[in-house]
Design a protein around this motif. Structure first.
Motif, mmCIF file in Angstrom:
data_model
loop_
_atom_site.group_PDB
_atom_site.id
_atom_site.type_symbol
_atom_site.label_atom_id
_atom_site.label_comp_id
_atom_site.label_asym_id
_atom_site.label_seq_id
_atom_site.Cartn_x
_atom_site.Cartn_y
_atom_site.Cartn_z
ATOM 1 N N HIS A 100 0.979 -0.551 -0.142
ATOM 2 C CA HIS A 100 -0.165 -0.102 0.067
ATOM 3 C C HIS A 100 0.961 1.648 -0.041
ATOM 4 O O HIS A 100 0.770 2.547 -0.592
ATOM 5 N N MET A 101 1.964 1.231 -0.036
ATOM 6 C CA MET A 101 3.198 2.178 -0.121
ATOM 7 C C MET A 101 4.119 2.670 -0.764
ATOM 8 O O MET A 101 5.125 3.176 -1.110
ATOM 9 N N VAL A 102 3.627 1.752 -1.478
ATOM 10 C CA VAL A 102 4.356 1.657 -3.034
ATOM 11 C C VAL A 102 4.496 3.284 -4.156
ATOM 12 O O VAL A 102 5.506 3.316 -5.104
ATOM 13 N N ALA A 103 3.258 3.801 -4.218
ATOM 14 C CA ALA A 103 3.096 5.047 -4.586
ATOM 15 C C ALA A 103 4.181 6.437 -3.810
ATOM 16 O O ALA A 103 4.774 6.770 -4.814
ATOM 17 N N MET A 104 4.622 5.941 -2.670
ATOM 18 C CA MET A 104 4.885 6.872 -1.612
ATOM 19 C C MET A 104 6.498 6.252 -2.139
ATOM 20 O O MET A 104 7.235 7.200 -2.571
ATOM 21 N N ALA A 105 7.167 5.254 -2.018
ATOM 22 C CA ALA A 105 8.397 4.514 -2.531
ATOM 23 C C ALA A 105 8.852 5.056 -3.623
ATOM 24 O O ALA A 105 10.110 5.232 -3.689
ATOM 25 N N ASP A 106 7.861 5.100 -4.625
ATOM 26 C CA ASP A 106 8.139 5.479 -5.882
ATOM 27 C C ASP A 106 8.625 6.227 -6.244
ATOM 28 O O ASP A 106 9.463 7.031 -7.166
ATOM 29 N N ALA A 107 8.071 7.775 -5.637
ATOM 30 C CA ALA A 107 8.332 8.817 -5.568
ATOM 31 C C ALA A 107 9.443 9.663 -5.629
ATOM 32 O O ALA A 107 10.763 10.350 -5.757
ATOM 33 N N LEU A 108 10.100 8.588 -3.851
ATOM 34 C CA LEU A 108 10.895 8.998 -3.530
ATOM 35 C C LEU A 108 12.473 8.062 -4.622
ATOM 36 O O LEU A 108 13.162 8.763 -4.244
ATOM 37 N N HIS A 156 3.562 5.789 8.935
ATOM 38 C CA HIS A 156 1.664 5.859 7.900
ATOM 39 C C HIS A 156 1.165 5.166 10.003
ATOM 40 O O HIS A 156 0.732 4.445 10.111
ATOM 41 N N SER A 157 0.090 5.913 10.505
ATOM 42 C CA SER A 157 -0.985 5.226 10.956
ATOM 43 C C SER A 157 -0.043 4.759 12.320
ATOM 44 O O SER A 157 0.821 5.752 13.143
ATOM 45 N N PHE A 158 -0.250 3.327 13.035
ATOM 46 C CA PHE A 158 0.555 2.880 13.639
ATOM 47 C C PHE A 158 2.361 3.187 12.910
ATOM 48 O O PHE A 158 3.482 2.889 13.861
ATOM 49 N N GLY A 159 2.468 2.896 11.983
ATOM 50 C CA GLY A 159 4.049 3.294 12.002
ATOM 51 C C GLY A 159 4.561 4.892 12.358
ATOM 52 O O GLY A 159 5.616 4.810 12.439
ATOM 53 N N GLY A 160 3.767 5.500 12.328
ATOM 54 C CA GLY A 160 3.971 7.056 12.929
ATOM 55 C C GLY A 160 5.259 6.530 14.620
ATOM 56 O O GLY A 160 5.963 7.285 14.806
ATOM 57 N N PRO A 161 3.574 6.584 15.914
ATOM 58 C CA PRO A 161 4.930 5.763 16.787
ATOM 59 C C PRO A 161 5.288 5.166 16.493
ATOM 60 O O PRO A 161 6.512 5.660 17.339
ATOM 61 N N SER A 162 5.610 4.339 15.907
ATOM 62 C CA SER A 162 6.437 3.210 15.977
ATOM 63 C C SER A 162 7.760 3.679 15.102
ATOM 64 O O SER A 162 9.189 3.380 16.025
ATOM 65 N N VAL A 163 8.315 4.301 14.372
ATOM 66 C CA VAL A 163 9.411 4.886 13.968
ATOM 67 C C VAL A 163 9.641 6.402 14.939
ATOM 68 O O VAL A 163 10.867 6.546 15.529
ATOM 69 N N MET A 164 8.867 6.750 16.062
ATOM 70 C CA MET A 164 9.420 8.107 16.704
ATOM 71 C C MET A 164 9.655 6.462 18.170
ATOM 72 O O MET A 164 10.780 7.777 18.544
ATOM 73 N N ALA A 165 8.790 5.783 18.126
ATOM 74 C CA ALA A 165 10.346 4.676 19.784
ATOM 75 C C ALA A 165 10.723 4.671 19.010
ATOM 76 O O ALA A 165 12.058 4.835 19.843
ATOM 77 N N ALA A 166 12.049 4.155 17.451
ATOM 78 C CA ALA A 166 12.935 4.048 17.141
ATOM 79 C C ALA A 166 13.098 4.618 17.570
ATOM 80 O O ALA A 166 14.660 5.197 18.132
ATOM 81 N N ALA A 167 12.942 6.442 16.990
ATOM 82 C CA ALA A 167 14.318 6.924 17.071
ATOM 83 C C ALA A 167 14.120 7.604 18.813
ATOM 84 O O ALA A 167 15.433 8.084 18.751
ATOM 85 N N ARG A 278 -5.933 6.597 2.152
ATOM 86 C CA ARG A 278 -5.625 7.242 0.563
ATOM 87 C C ARG A 278 -5.187 7.860 1.193
ATOM 88 O O ARG A 278 -4.185 8.502 0.278
ATOM 89 N N ILE A 279 -4.436 8.617 2.078
ATOM 90 C CA ILE A 279 -3.718 9.706 2.281
ATOM 91 C C ILE A 279 -2.518 9.424 1.604
ATOM 92 O O ILE A 279 -1.568 10.122 1.399
ATOM 93 N N VAL A 280 -1.944 8.231 2.071
ATOM 94 C CA VAL A 280 0.008 7.625 1.478
ATOM 95 C C VAL A 280 -0.176 8.127 0.412
ATOM 96 O O VAL A 280 0.540 7.628 0.112
ATOM 97 N N SER A 281 -1.364 8.030 -0.484
ATOM 98 C CA SER A 281 -1.132 7.459 -2.501
ATOM 99 C C SER A 281 -1.893 8.925 -3.155
ATOM 100 O O SER A 281 -1.512 9.013 -3.680
ATOM 101 N N ALA A 282 -1.790 10.025 -2.471
ATOM 102 C CA ALA A 282 -2.499 11.110 -2.764
ATOM 103 C C ALA A 282 -1.139 12.149 -2.631
ATOM 104 O O ALA A 282 -0.345 12.006 -2.313
ATOM 105 N N LEU A 283 -1.360 12.610 -4.079
ATOM 106 C CA LEU A 283 -0.635 12.906 -4.994
ATOM 107 C C LEU A 283 0.136 14.141 -4.113
ATOM 108 O O LEU A 283 1.130 14.673 -3.689
ATOM 109 N N PRO A 284 -0.533 15.251 -3.710
ATOM 110 C CA PRO A 284 0.061 16.172 -2.521
ATOM 111 C C PRO A 284 0.550 16.008 -1.676
ATOM 112 O O PRO A 284 1.473 16.157 -1.292
#
Length: 328
Positions: A100-108, A156-167, A278-284
């Protein structure tokens, strides 16, 4: 009206709590952290996975061991000669997966970044049936050791507190993994709120709820009260982009306001009209995340900013007329 299944669950926990609130709390934690089937739950999800299948097949997949699970990472690389040297880790949310994160990955990737998408335990191509914040941080640590260090985390979502806790190095048995910058998308800011919501669904009384929350100390080495953004990141002053939709029906917009309140090193982006998924694949949103990750800004410049500076929110409004909103 509550579903029959919900009524049965609440009645069951009420009966267990009457005999042993401690046991009810333990069972509630077990139920709360047990992952569901990875099979698509709707035709829309099935279609999205089919659309991403070819691109996922092109990734370099590695499987990494953590306690109780084998987690999958999917590496996407720019074309030869287009790499900038940057590395980004993307972490999906609960009941989601890297597909579900492919569009984000491709842009990066198109901007020159090497992108690693992580499937959390019990999700996507990863094994396991248990997921909680310490498990997610263990998975991020494994990805860091295999593919890092990373210049940016995107969660994204639960991934947000996950990366913040890791950092933040919030899980005592896992080393701190500090990237150059962080992006949170539709992320909860306070895990106490999540536990109280879950306890309410299960009908836990005060004593059983306290026992439920005490399980966090057992698995994380810290009490649940420490897992809120102002305590996690009070000493971490790296650049953060916090993205949220005001129409998010799963995670309230107040969560991103709490993240933005950390200080001038946080940028708040309102992505109205895109909901929670839908936010993770929104172009803006993808464009803003890509620009932020690629921005050349030294960490020292962030630390030197006066604390009195105010955030400068970036507001993106999407016309809602003629747009049919999908339930979150």
């Amino acid at each position: 009206m509550a579903s029959l299944f919900g009524k049965i669950i609440r009645a069951t926990f009420w009966l267990i709590s009457a005999r042993s609130p401690e046991k009810a709390g333990e069972l509630a934690f077990h139920a709360f952290t047990r992952t569901r089937s990875i099979k698509p739950q709707s035709e829309k999800e099935r279609a999205a996975l089919f659309k991403a299948r070819a691109r996922m097949a092109e990734a370099e997949t590695a499987r990494l061991m953590i306690p109780g699970s084998v987690v999958a990472t999917h590496v996407f690389r720019p074309a030869p000669g287009q790499e900038t040297g940057g590395r980004v880790l993307i972490v999906h949310g609960y009941r989601s997966r890297s597909d579900h994160m492919v569009a984000m990955a491709d842009a990066l990737v198109a901007s020159g970044q090497i992108v690693v998408c992580l499937d959390l335990p019990g999700h996507g191509a990863s094994s396991g049936r248990v997921l909680h914040l310490p498990k997610a941080v263990e998975a991020i640590d494994a990805a860091w050791r295999q593919h890092g260090p990373f210049d940016a985390f995107v969660g994204h979502s639960f991934g947000g507190p996950s990366v913040m806790a890791a950092a933040a190095g919030a899980i005592l048995h896992v080393p701190q993994r500090l990237p150059g910058r962080i992006v949170t998308i539709a992320a909860p800011s306070n895990m106490e709120d999540v536990f109280r919501w879950a306890g309410g669904l299960m009908g836990l009384g005060p004593e059983a709820q306290n026992a439920f929350e005490r399980q966090v100390l057992r698995v994380a080495g810290r009490p649940l009260s420490e897992f809120r953004v102002d305590r996690l990141l009070h000493d971490v002053h790296i650049p953060i982009l916090a993205v949220h939709a005001e129409d998010d029906k799963e995670v309230a917009f107040a969560n991103v306001e709490a993240i933005a309140a950390l200080g001038p090193h946080v940028e708040l982006m309102r992505a109205s009209g895109f909901g929670h998924r839908r936010i993770v694949s929104a172009l803006p949103v993808i464009g803003a995340v890509t620009e932020f990750v690629n921005r050349k800004q030294h960490r020292a410049e962030i630390l030197d900013l006066p604390l009195s500076c105010k955030n400068q929110p970036v507001k993106i409004e999407v016309p809602n007329s003629k747009r049919k909103r999908r339930p979150a």
